[in-house]
Design a protein around this motif. Structure first.
Motif, mmCIF file in Angstrom:
data_model
loop_
_atom_site.group_PDB
_atom_site.id
_atom_site.type_symbol
_atom_site.label_atom_id
_atom_site.label_comp_id
_atom_site.label_asym_id
_atom_site.label_seq_id
_atom_site.Cartn_x
_atom_site.Cartn_y
_atom_site.Cartn_z
ATOM 1 N N GLN A 162 0.837 -1.204 0.000
ATOM 2 C CA GLN A 162 0.000 0.000 0.000
ATOM 3 C C GLN A 162 0.871 1.252 0.000
ATOM 4 O O GLN A 162 1.822 1.362 0.781
ATOM 5 N N LEU A 163 0.509 2.204 -0.878
ATOM 6 C CA LEU A 163 1.229 3.472 -0.990
ATOM 7 C C LEU A 163 0.343 4.611 -0.507
ATOM 8 O O LEU A 163 -0.766 4.797 -0.998
ATOM 9 N N TYR A 164 0.843 5.372 0.445
ATOM 10 C CA TYR A 164 0.149 6.535 0.994
ATOM 11 C C TYR A 164 1.013 7.776 0.792
ATOM 12 O O TYR A 164 2.243 7.691 0.679
ATOM 13 N N VAL A 165 0.368 8.941 0.766
ATOM 14 C CA VAL A 165 1.085 10.209 0.616
ATOM 15 C C VAL A 165 0.499 11.211 1.591
ATOM 16 O O VAL A 165 -0.715 11.197 1.868
ATOM 17 N N ARG A 166 1.357 12.096 2.096
ATOM 18 C CA ARG A 166 0.895 13.226 2.913
ATOM 19 C C ARG A 166 1.473 14.519 2.385
ATOM 20 O O ARG A 166 2.683 14.625 2.146
ATOM 21 N N ASP A 167 0.603 15.491 2.196
ATOM 22 C CA ASP A 167 1.011 16.864 1.892
ATOM 23 C C ASP A 167 1.373 17.506 3.220
ATOM 24 O O ASP A 167 0.515 17.682 4.101
ATOM 25 N N ARG A 225 -4.481 18.899 5.563
ATOM 26 C CA ARG A 225 -4.537 17.669 4.777
ATOM 27 C C ARG A 225 -4.486 16.441 5.682
ATOM 28 O O ARG A 225 -3.961 16.500 6.790
ATOM 29 N N PRO A 226 -5.015 15.316 5.237
ATOM 30 C CA PRO A 226 -4.993 14.095 6.052
ATOM 31 C C PRO A 226 -3.570 13.646 6.376
ATOM 32 O O PRO A 226 -2.615 13.930 5.645
ATOM 33 N N LEU A 227 -3.460 12.912 7.469
ATOM 34 C CA LEU A 227 -2.154 12.377 7.870
ATOM 35 C C LEU A 227 -1.617 11.396 6.833
ATOM 36 O O LEU A 227 -0.393 11.279 6.653
ATOM 37 N N LYS A 228 -2.500 10.676 6.182
ATOM 38 C CA LYS A 228 -2.120 9.773 5.094
ATOM 39 C C LYS A 228 -3.304 9.674 4.144
ATOM 40 O O LYS A 228 -4.465 9.741 4.564
#
Length: 721
Positions: free
Chosen positions: A643-648, A655-658
């Motif tokens: 699983q790949l998550y991103v945070r701005d 923005r969401p934490l992930k």
């Protein structure tokens, strides 16, 4: 039939005939229905006339090739212009071959298999005469108190969108006109039905438009981009206006902004419910508001039939709006080929061959196995050769494993857990005892269970909810198992034998006590027709668990809603300069979920190398790759969902934490390793800013990759514009 022919047909229709096309009634109202004699009272009470039925446009809940053919034939004999009926039904997770509930399918993270399940459901439904299914439900869900979480695929907008596309492809195929084994899809419930306050069904929804667009709308849009022919309105309010009378939502956003020109149908009685919502004083005003908002079909109330004629003749509502609605309905009938073949797909002989066929059941078994999630395992699973197994609990021998919205499914035909284990274990290795019912029990049942456990090496304890405890109108404030089941678990714990708890349920539960007293927990959900086979194969190690949660399990109902893609606060727990007490936290439970989004165990182990970026700088119009090596370090073959998550890290708004941006399900044999490569583009970083424009922020980002949302490795990059 050409579009011009459709326009000519509308011109030929009387006002009453056009209005009746907008009405949907249940099957017993129609001649030819096997239940027709049961509707006399309700028909009179509603004020439905035979003339209205003769002119009506669609049927709710008819199925079976013989019945549908007789309804259609009788209708065509009495309808002046020979306009065929649309046959619609709730084919949500299977017709008669029942697949796991959609929340469970979400936990498979298997998009292709989800599409196949919808294709099979369409094949069975269409041969039985159904033209339209009221699915997929793509509502984003964060509150397990809401019973209809079982009908969603979870709490993440990206994952929900991928499943929404898959279900629409499976139901509709490439060409509804030529492929009569498919049915038209109806995405629901537009919009934000999953966000009802307090997790209470039909309740108020109140959120910012930015939140609506960010989290709740993407899956609907994905389904429409995939070509869903219909949309169903939600019961709830959106920005203070019930969806079925919400012109800004339906004509403004859905039709004008998104360009949807398909059929919009109300949910059951939702047009008339504008009155108790207090936005219409009577049925006449409800009819005016719903048609003005863009609702083409009114389901099971008669506001349109009773009042549109007067509204149009008095010029309070334009007849052009009526004509538009009729054209959309006739257009769908044309696309389905009903004018040329009103019995489209209906075939009594094929019905016997297709429905519940072995190939269909095989797919149901595979999907059920991939949907189960192993939540805990203290080295007691899989069951070992030679162990004597005590199967205990209210779901040991229980066919109530299909779940809500399994309308045509048979509990008698469902494979119970005992059946599945009995086929695979010698008689002297398996004993069974009920222990208690789902909500009640006797001392005698308890003592029998304890005696059964005492003579075994390991206990498989089958617990859960009955199907009426979730689904529509199945909201619960207490999401623990019923107390009698906790008592059974506690009593068995004292015997001292290892306990494997298998859960059959439609929502995330409060499992604190179950976790403490169980040596292993397998979340089976409502696994469908082949559930007993699938769960038995998992318990015995014939299949390696691969499910991953698509909705978080809370420590306590007091945390709800708890979800992975939440915002940070100005006083986050664990911040370097935070004071011990004065941070955003509970004093009695953690902030995080007990079992988080993306979590699930396997009978093997996986290791992750360090993530590597092809560049630390991303520019618009370009892409960077994130690569990571994943290895199966155990002694069994297994599937891992990377699983790949991103945070701005600093947005124009919080923005969401992930945020999940991509995933890949990879099969690895024991000892195998593989490099997984994800591509990141600027478009994936866009979100709705405070002025609702869709854009990305230049600056720092963190990418996270791992086996679940709470167990990740990270690497940073920058977006440069």
């Amino acid at each position: 039939m050409s579009d011009q022919t459709l326009h000519s047909l509308v011109e030929e229709m009387t006002l009453n005939e056009k209005i009746a096309q907008l009405m949907q009634l249940a099957a017993p109202f129609f001649e030819g229905s096997k239940e027709q004699g049961e509707i006399t009272g309700p028909m009179a009470e509603m004020g439905v006339t035979k003339e209205t039925v003769r002119n009506s446009g669609s049927v709710l809940g008819a199925s079976g090739a013989k019945e549908v053919r007789e309804i259609q034939e009788a209708h065509l004999k009495t309808n002046r212009l020979g306009i065929p009926l649309l046959i619609m039904a709730d084919i949500v997770h299977g017709f008669q071959t029942i697949f796991p509930v959609p929340l469970a399918i979400g936990c498979s993270w298997d998009i292709k298999l989800a599409e196949k399940s919808a294709e099979i459901a369409a094949a069975e439904a269409s041969v039985a005469g159904v033209h339209v299914t009221f699915a997929p439900m793509v509502d984003l869900v964060r509150d397990p108190r809401w019973g209809r979480v079982m009908e969603s695929t979870g709490e993440d907008p990206y994952l929900n969108s991928e499943f929404a596309r898959a279900f629409v492809r499976g139901f509709q195929g490439d060409d509804l006109t030529s492929d009569t084994s498919r049915v038209a899809a109806c995405v629901k419930h537009f919009a934000a039905y999953g966000a009802g306050e307090g997790g209470r069904d039909y309740n108020t929804v109140d959120m910012s438009e930015r939140q609506l667009r960010e989290m709740y709308l993407p899956a609907y849009k994905a389904a429409l981009d995939e070509g869903s022919e219909m949309v169903m309105t939600a019961f709830n309010t959106v920005d203070g206006i019930p969806a079925s009378g919400n012109k800004r939502l339906m004509r403004g956003l859905l039709r004008e902004e998104w360009g949807f020109d398909g059929v919009l149908i109300s949910d059951w009685s939702a047009v008339k419910e504008l009155i108790p919502h207090s936005v219409a004083v009577n049925e006449k005003e409800a009819a005016a508001k719903a048609l003005t908002a863009g609702v083409d079909i009114e389901m099971m109330t008669l506001c349109y039939v009773n009042h549109l004629k007067e509204l149009i003749e008095n010029r309070e509502v334009s007849e052009d709006l009526l004509d538009e609605a009729v054209l959309r309905i006739l257009g769908l009938k044309k696309k389905l080929g009903l004018f040329e073949n009103p019995h489209r797909g209906t075939d009594e002989q094929r019905e016997q061959e297709v429905i519940m066929s072995e190939p269909h059941r095989a797919v149901a078994r595979e999907l059920a196995a991939k949907s189960c999630v192993l939540l805990k395992n203290e080295n007691v699973l899989p069951l070992q050769s030679g162990q004597k197994v005590a199967l205990i609990g209210p779901f040991a021998q229980n066919g109530d494993i299909l779940g809500p919205w399994s309308w045509k499914g048979s509990r008698e035909a469902a494979i119970q857990l005992y059946d599945g284990l009995k086929e695979r274990l010698a008689p002297d290795r398996l004993s069974v005892s009920k222990g208690c019912s789902i909500e009640t029990g006797t001392e005698e049942e308890l003592q029998q269970a304890l005696e059964t456990a005492a003579h075994a090496d390991i206990v498989v304890l089958a617990l859960g909810e009955n199907s009426d405890m979730s689904g529509e109108a199945g909201s619960r404030s207490d999401i623990r198992l019923p107390e009698i089941q906790h008592e059974l678990l506690s009593a068995l714990k004292k015997i001292g034998k290892p306990i494997v708890t298998v859960l059959f349920n439609g929502r995330p539960l409060d499992l604190r006590d179950v976790t403490e007293q169980s040596d292993a927990i397998l979340e089976a959900w409502f696994p469908g027709t082949e559930g007993g086979h699938a769960v038995a194969e998992l318990l015995l190690g014939k299949v390696n668990p691969s499910g991953r949660l698509s909705m978080s399990f809370p420590h306590s109902v007091g945390q709800v809603p708890v979800y992975y893609n939440c915002f940070n606060t100005g006083r986050p727990q664990g911040a370097p300069d935070a004071q011990e007490r004065y941070v955003s936290q509970y004093l009695d439970v953690p902030n995080e979920a007990l079992y988080p989004f993306g979590f699930g165990l396997s009978y093997t182990s996986f290791s992750y190398g360090e993530p590597v970026l092809s560049s630390n700088v991303l520019k618009p119009g370009e892409a960077i790759q994130l690569s990571i090596t994943v290895a199966n370090t155990g002694d069994r073959d297994g599937d891992e969902t990377v699983q790949l998550y991103v945070r701005d890290m600093a947005g124009e708004v919080v923005r969401p934490l992930k945020e999940l941006k991509a995933f890949e399900k990879v099969a690895l044999v024991a000892g195998e390793k593989k490099e997984i490569i994800f591509t990141l583009k600027e478009e994936q970083l866009r979100y709705h800013h405070s002025d609702l424009t869709l854009a990305s922020d230049p600056g720092a980002y963190t990418a996270y990759v791992g086996p679940c949302s709470s167990n990740v490795k990270e690497v940073t990059f920058s977006l440069v514009k």
